[in-house]
Write a protein that holds these residues in place. Structure first.
Motif, PDB file in Angstrom:
ATOM      1  N   PRO A 143      22.617  34.211  -2.194  1.00  8.11           N
ATOM      2  CA  PRO A 143      21.242  33.726  -2.051  1.00  8.11           C
ATOM      3  C   PRO A 143      20.708  34.067  -0.662  1.00  8.11           C
ATOM      4  CG  PRO A 143      22.789  31.910  -1.889  1.00  8.11           C
ATOM      5  CD  PRO A 143      23.593  33.108  -2.276  1.00  8.11           C
ATOM      6  N   SER A 144      19.410  34.222  -0.543  1.00  2.09           N
ATOM      7  CA  SER A 144      18.803  34.595   0.741  1.00  2.09           C
ATOM      8  C   SER A 144      19.076  33.558   1.818  1.00  2.09           C
ATOM      9  CB  SER A 144      17.301  34.793   0.572  1.00  2.09           C
ATOM     10  OG  SER A 144      16.691  33.616   0.047  1.00  2.09           O
TER      11      SER A 144
ATOM     12  N   SER B 227      26.370  34.475 -11.014  1.00  4.24           N
ATOM     13  CA  SER B 227      25.609  33.952  -9.883  1.00  4.24           C
ATOM     14  C   SER B 227      25.133  32.540 -10.191  1.00  4.24           C
ATOM     15  CB  SER B 227      24.408  34.856  -9.590  1.00  4.24           C
ATOM     16  OG  SER B 227      24.832  36.160  -9.290  1.00  4.24           O
TER      17      SER B 227
ATOM     18  N   ASP C  46      23.211  28.829  -8.319  1.00  5.87           N
ATOM     19  CA  ASP C  46      22.378  28.350  -7.218  1.00  5.87           C
ATOM     20  C   ASP C  46      23.227  28.021  -5.995  1.00  5.87           C
ATOM     21  OD1 ASP C  46      20.159  28.609  -8.763  1.00  5.87           O
ATOM     22  OD2 ASP C  46      20.024  26.492  -9.318  1.00  5.87           O
TER      23      ASP C  46
END
Length: 322
Positions: free
Chosen positions: A75-76, A27, A29
């Protein structure tokens, strides 16, 4: 311990990719992790492996430009959730797990298979944006599609028919032409038995739009069959080289020549891509499009798939399952 995955990597320019084991991406950014279930091959994959693609990449690199799979981390801010089924358009899709920007992912309908979705974005996206935004194809017009049985040509036939145009499909051999006719072509021309494509198209009344992923002599002859005010879409050069189009004829007959590269719209107009893909997925949901995976091969038979792509004998997209 880091998960080991299979990837298809071009080790040196001029060589086909090889399948090998590599640590899975983690994962990162802003990136979405996708476990890929299928990937599709495009003619651009051949060019990229030879270092001849319009967006060259130094070797080694992971092959593939599109595919489909399941989100395993996001990511949200992406708007995606774990378990979402997505089609992906991004370099390096021929790997069991990939990390991509969220804008490269499009959630697919439940009834769309991974094999269908794997080859959906580039081919259907190219044909839809080229025909609607660039050529402005209108209901009742005549569209001629070169290389109509190929991965991208077949989608142009299908979309042109769905938009209400009369479609003339040009391809090689009776079997391939049957597929073209089934996709919506009103008329078909066998290019293996047609020394004068220009005359053949004129005998069918001429055309308003030419969709040309082939180039070379075929593109030049189809150009000659355009009516006044016609539009010529330069999609690719599977025939080996661009057509030497007579610009004086374009001037006199008010013909518009449009170059079209779908990937370039990521920078030119990314919203146009998003809107077009949304339209295409609605057309699929409404039963107006029926993507066909021509040949489906497992990753371990990738070299065979590249040979099939190179031979230009495949019908529709070549899909690689993982």
């Amino acid at each position: 311990m880091t998960e080991q995955i299979r990837i298809a990597r071009v080790e040196a320019l001029g060589q086909d990719p090889v399948v090998l084991r590599h640590p899975a991406p983690r994962s990162a950014d802003g990136k979405v992790l996708v476990r890929m279930r299928a990937g599709a091959l495009n003619f651009a994959d051949l060019l990229k492996a030879k270092g001849q693609y319009q967006e060259p990449q130094d070797a080694p690199f992971v092959a593939g430009l599109e595919g489909a799979g399941e989100v395993i981390d996001a990511p949200s801010s992406s708007g995606l959730s774990v378990g979402d089924r997505v089609a992906v358009s991004f370099p390096g899709t021929l790997a069991e797990v990939i990390a991509v920007p969220s804008v490269a992912c499009h959630v697919i309908p439940d009834r769309m298979s991974f094999e269908q979705a794997a080859g959906f974005l580039v081919a259907y996206g190219t044909s839809h944006l080229a025909l609607t935004m660039r050529a402005g194809l209108r209901e009742g017009e005549t569209l001629a599609v070169l290389g109509a049985a190929g991965g991208v040509g077949l989608t142009a036939v299908e979309i042109g028919h769905a938009l209400g145009a009369r479609v003339i499909g040009i391809a090689r051999g009776p079997e391939r032409l049957e597929t073209v006719r089934a996709a919506g072509a009103a008329d078909v021309i066998d290019s293996t038995n047609c020394p004068d494509l220009k005359s053949a198209l004129r005998e069918l009344g001429g055309v308003d739009v030419v969709y040309d992923p082939v180039g070379d002599t075929a593109g030049l002859q189809a150009f000659g069959a355009l009516r006044r005010g016609g539009r010529f879409l330069v999609i690719g050069f599977a025939g080996g080289k661009p057509s030497a189009l007579p610009l004086n004829h374009a001037l006199v007959k008010n013909i518009a020549i449009h170059g079209f590269y779908w990937g370039g719209y990521r920078q030119l107009d990314p919203q146009a891509i998003r809107t077009s893909v949304d339209d295409l997925l609605r057309m699929f949901e409404n039963g107006r499009l029926a993507p066909v995976a021509g040949q489906v091969l497992p990753l371990e038979r990738l070299s065979e798939a590249y040979q099939l792509l190179r031979s230009r004998k495949s019908v529709g997209k070549i899909v690689i399952t993982m």
